[in-house]
Design an enzyme around this catalytic site. Structure first.
Site, PDB file in Angstrom:
ATOM      1  N   TYR A  28      29.822  65.826  55.418  1.00  0.00           N
ATOM      2  CA  TYR A  28      30.678  66.085  56.571  1.00  0.00           C
ATOM      3  C   TYR A  28      31.882  66.987  56.274  1.00  0.00           C
ATOM      4  O   TYR A  28      32.634  67.304  57.193  1.00  0.00           O
ATOM      5  CB  TYR A  28      31.179  64.755  57.152  1.00  0.00           C
ATOM      6  CG  TYR A  28      30.049  63.887  57.630  1.00  0.00           C
ATOM      7  CD1 TYR A  28      29.340  64.212  58.787  1.00  0.00           C
ATOM      8  CD2 TYR A  28      29.660  62.751  56.924  1.00  0.00           C
ATOM      9  CE1 TYR A  28      28.286  63.430  59.224  1.00  0.00           C
ATOM     10  CE2 TYR A  28      28.612  61.955  57.359  1.00  0.00           C
ATOM     11  CZ  TYR A  28      27.933  62.306  58.514  1.00  0.00           C
ATOM     12  OH  TYR A  28      26.885  61.538  58.944  1.00  0.00           O
ATOM     13  N   ASN A  80      30.016  64.138  70.304  1.00  0.00           N
ATOM     14  CA  ASN A  80      29.404  63.847  69.013  1.00  0.00           C
ATOM     15  C   ASN A  80      29.325  62.328  68.973  1.00  0.00           C
ATOM     16  O   ASN A  80      30.286  61.653  68.619  1.00  0.00           O
ATOM     17  CB  ASN A  80      30.239  64.386  67.854  1.00  0.00           C
ATOM     18  CG  ASN A  80      29.600  64.100  66.504  1.00  0.00           C
ATOM     19  OD1 ASN A  80      28.708  63.263  66.388  1.00  0.00           O
ATOM     20  ND2 ASN A  80      30.074  64.786  65.477  1.00  0.00           N
ATOM     21  N   HIS A  86      21.177  58.672  68.111  1.00  0.00           N
ATOM     22  CA  HIS A  86      19.787  58.367  67.753  1.00  0.00           C
ATOM     23  C   HIS A  86      19.313  57.033  68.294  1.00  0.00           C
ATOM     24  O   HIS A  86      18.132  56.703  68.166  1.00  0.00           O
ATOM     25  CB  HIS A  86      19.647  58.382  66.224  1.00  0.00           C
ATOM     26  CG  HIS A  86      20.391  59.514  65.587  1.00  0.00           C
ATOM     27  ND1 HIS A  86      20.048  60.834  65.778  1.00  0.00           N
ATOM     28  CD2 HIS A  86      21.505  59.526  64.809  1.00  0.00           C
ATOM     29  CE1 HIS A  86      20.906  61.603  65.127  1.00  0.00           C
ATOM     30  NE2 HIS A  86      21.798  60.836  64.532  1.00  0.00           N
ATOM     31  N   ASP A  93      21.912  57.601  79.542  1.00  0.00           N
ATOM     32  CA  ASP A  93      21.922  57.289  80.970  1.00  0.00           C
ATOM     33  C   ASP A  93      23.281  57.580  81.605  1.00  0.00           C
ATOM     34  O   ASP A  93      23.345  58.083  82.729  1.00  0.00           O
ATOM     35  CB  ASP A  93      21.542  55.827  81.198  1.00  0.00           C
ATOM     36  CG  ASP A  93      20.076  55.547  80.910  1.00  0.00           C
ATOM     37  OD1 ASP A  93      19.295  56.499  80.679  1.00  0.00           O
ATOM     38  OD2 ASP A  93      19.706  54.350  80.900  1.00  0.00           O
ATOM     39  N   HIS A 106      26.866  67.925  66.357  1.00  0.00           N
ATOM     40  CA  HIS A 106      26.771  67.166  65.109  1.00  0.00           C
ATOM     41  C   HIS A 106      27.305  68.052  63.997  1.00  0.00           C
ATOM     42  O   HIS A 106      26.954  69.233  63.914  1.00  0.00           O
ATOM     43  CB  HIS A 106      25.329  66.754  64.795  1.00  0.00           C
ATOM     44  CG  HIS A 106      24.806  65.722  65.731  1.00  0.00           C
ATOM     45  ND1 HIS A 106      25.174  64.400  65.639  1.00  0.00           N
ATOM     46  CD2 HIS A 106      23.976  65.827  66.780  1.00  0.00           C
ATOM     47  CE1 HIS A 106      24.568  63.725  66.600  1.00  0.00           C
ATOM     48  NE2 HIS A 106      23.844  64.576  67.324  1.00  0.00           N
ATOM     49  N   ARG A 117      17.166  60.420  62.088  1.00  0.00           N
ATOM     50  CA  ARG A 117      18.194  61.223  62.738  1.00  0.00           C
ATOM     51  C   ARG A 117      17.613  62.422  63.497  1.00  0.00           C
ATOM     52  O   ARG A 117      18.332  63.161  64.161  1.00  0.00           O
ATOM     53  CB  ARG A 117      19.206  61.741  61.713  1.00  0.00           C
ATOM     54  CG  ARG A 117      19.985  60.644  61.024  1.00  0.00           C
ATOM     55  CD  ARG A 117      21.052  61.228  60.101  1.00  0.00           C
ATOM     56  NE  ARG A 117      21.567  60.237  59.192  1.00  0.00           N
ATOM     57  CZ  ARG A 117      22.532  59.361  59.491  1.00  0.00           C
ATOM     58  NH1 ARG A 117      23.080  59.371  60.686  1.00  0.00           N
ATOM     59  NH2 ARG A 117      22.939  58.501  58.592  1.00  0.00           N
TER      60      ARG A 117
END
Length: 155
Positions: A28, A80, A86, A93, A106, A117
């Site tokens: 990250y 994000n 996932h 919804d 992401h 993922r």
């Protein structure tokens, strides 16, 4: 497409993104959530938009943020959803229900990671999805969202 009534975009970050900068830096990077929020504020301002940045580790609170974006006539959503991307049909919804232009982001390339993922429920509710650009994905997402809603950069 006409300019939306609101000039605010919601930037929603899901679980564990509060740990950016220290969590798995090889995946990250070293940027913090504060860095992401600053980048979003600066990029949004170029289009005369305001970034309302939120982070939650709770799925229900993220859904509440989406509902709030609808109630406040937000111009768009950048999301994000982290690991919820996932797993969360409920986030999918909620995004589908509000019909707000949405871009999924992401930081890492989810397709270069574990197979679980590789599927994203939230991507199915977004008009675009970006992954693997690091935090610059947020800048790209805001640029794409601005184009989608017909807002041009201010001179």
């Amino acid at each position: 497409m006409a300019k939306p009534a609101a000039e605010t975009i919601y930037v929603l970050n899901g679980p564990n993104l509060n740990l950016l900068g220290t969590r798995e830096p090889d995946t990250y990077g070293h940027a913090t959530l504060a860095d992401v929020e600053k980048l979003c504020a600066e990029t949004s301002a170029k289009f005369g938009l305001k970034a309302d940045c939120r982070q939650s580790n709770r799925e229900g609170e993220l859904i509440d943020f989406i509902h709030e974006a609808h109630a406040k006539n937000a111009a768009g959503i950048i999301i994000n959803a982290g690991g919820y991307s996932h797993t969360s049909i409920a986030l999918h919804d909620a995004l589908m229900a509000v019909k707000i232009p949405t871009v999924e982001v992401h930081i890492s390339n989810i397709y270069a990671r574990e197979s679980f993922r590789h599927h994203s429920f939230t991507a199915r509710a977004a008009f675009a999805s970006l992954c693997g650009f690091g935090i610059d994905g947020y800048r790209l997402a805001i640029n794409g969202l601005a184009a989608r809603i017909g807002v041009k950069a201010k001179a």
